[in-house]
Scaffold this active site. Structure first.
Site, PDB file in Angstrom:
ATOM      1  N   ASP A 247       0.809  -1.218   0.000  1.00 23.15           N
ATOM      2  CA  ASP A 247       0.000   0.000   0.000  1.00 23.15           C
ATOM      3  C   ASP A 247       0.847   1.274   0.000  1.00 23.15           C
ATOM      4  O   ASP A 247       0.434   2.324   0.515  1.00 23.15           O
ATOM      5  CB  ASP A 247      -0.959   0.018   1.217  1.00 23.15           C
ATOM      6  CG  ASP A 247      -1.940  -1.140   1.185  1.00 23.15           C
ATOM      7  OD1 ASP A 247      -2.267  -1.599   0.082  1.00 23.15           O
ATOM      8  OD2 ASP A 247      -2.373  -1.578   2.270  1.00 23.15           O
ATOM      9  N   GLU A 248       2.034   1.195  -0.588  1.00 27.36           N
ATOM     10  CA  GLU A 248       2.942   2.348  -0.627  1.00 27.36           C
ATOM     11  C   GLU A 248       3.210   2.830  -2.050  1.00 27.36           C
ATOM     12  O   GLU A 248       3.979   3.766  -2.251  1.00 27.36           O
ATOM     13  CB  GLU A 248       4.290   1.994   0.030  1.00 27.36           C
ATOM     14  CG  GLU A 248       4.220   1.729   1.520  1.00 27.36           C
ATOM     15  CD  GLU A 248       4.260   3.006   2.335  1.00 27.36           C
ATOM     16  OE1 GLU A 248       4.344   4.093   1.731  1.00 27.36           O
ATOM     17  OE2 GLU A 248       4.197   2.919   3.569  1.00 27.36           O
TER      18      GLU A 248
END
Length: 304
Positions: A247-248
């Site tokens: 999720d980066e």
């Protein structure tokens, strides 16, 4: 209304014919004087007219970004000579660039798990011609019977189950399918499995995930429940490119919706489904139209 394949094909053909002679050019490079002059002069000399041009100078990184839509003054376009002649200019300015026909349909694989609202939405937008693409396959870690309420006619469906012990083999099969179907873009339409570092690296810049949270907040599992525990007044969703960091990845699009203290976790999940659908649809559309350019850990989005 359900469109059969001949009708869908006709709609796609009609849409493609409208832009068959248009060319989309994107580029990014270290900023320096003369970039626009060199590019526009080359296109003029080759008999092309610039219909649209959008540019951005990132003063923080010193990089220049540009997207153009062209058409040939004489009609028609032989793309390979145009590309070949552009290479010396691209080399001079150290460009990352692409040049393709606007009417070309990108090949997209849709991956899904239990929650199918994003898949259903993308299929609908594809059928009505809102998102022009060629769906190469639907890949799910649940059997096809789980999606019996959806019209999957004419689309390859692959059930590729996964357990903790079979994740490596499962991802090898997914990569085989990507290559076999000549897939250009992979969409994780609420596919609730974390990709390995290896597969994420292979799909760099061409795998889009929808995360049911307004990143960088509430990463990982059950973000709506995390949001409920924190008593937030806004919930959101984020479409981003997949990287090895969970999720980066570079963010493409986000949206939010206001909630109140009356909302339960189930209310947040329900409201969040609507946000996820529209955020993913916008992100995929912009990606397929070459409106998204990578800028390190960020993106430049030339949206309409």
């Amino acid at each position: 209304m359900i469109l059969d394949e001949p009708v869908r094909a006709a709609k796609r053909a009609d849409s493609a014919s409208e832009t068959a002679d248009h060319v989309i050019v994107t580029l990014s490079c270290p900023n320096r004087p003369g970039i626009v002059a060199a590019v526009s002069t080359y296109l003029f000399e080759r008999g092309f007219n610039i219909l649209e041009a959008t540019q951005y100078d990132d003063t923080g990184t010193g990089r220049f970004f540009m997207r153009m839509v062209l058409n040939s003054v004489g009609g028609g376009c032989d793309l390979e000579p145009l590309r070949d002649g552009f290479k010396p200019i691209a080399d001079t300015f150290s460009m990352d660039w692409s040049m393709r026909l606007a009417g070309e349909r990108r090949r997209v694989m849709l991956m899904v798990s239990k929650f199918d609202h994003c898949l259903s939405d993308l299929l609908y937008r594809w059928r009505i011609g809102e998102i022009p693409m060629e769906i190469t396959a639907i890949v799910a870690n649940h059997p096809q019977s789980s999606y019996a309420h959806l019209d999957l006619s004419g689309i390859q469906f692959h059930h590729v189950p996964v357990t903790k012990d079979t994740k490596l083999e499962q991802e090898e099969r997914i990569w085989e399918l990507v290559r076999e179907t000549r897939t250009e873009t992979v969409v994780l339409a609420r596919y609730m499995q974390v990709l390995s570092d290896g597969l994420a690296a292979k799909l760099r810049g061409r795998c889009i995930n929808i995360h049911h949270s307004f990143l960088p907040g509430f990463k990982g599992a059950k973000p709506y429940h995390q949001a409920f525990e924190r008593g937030v007044k806004l919930i959101g969703a984020t479409a981003h490119y997949v990287t090895s960091d969970l999720d980066e990845g570079p963010i493409i699009e986000q949206d939010v919706e206001r909630i109140s203290h009356h909302a339960t976790p189930e209310d947040l999940v329900r409201k969040g489904r609507d946000i996820e659908r529209r955020v993913l649809a916008r992100a995929l559309s912009w990606h397929l139209e070459d409106r998204v350019l990578l800028n390190g850990s960020r993106t430049v989005v030339f949206a309409n």
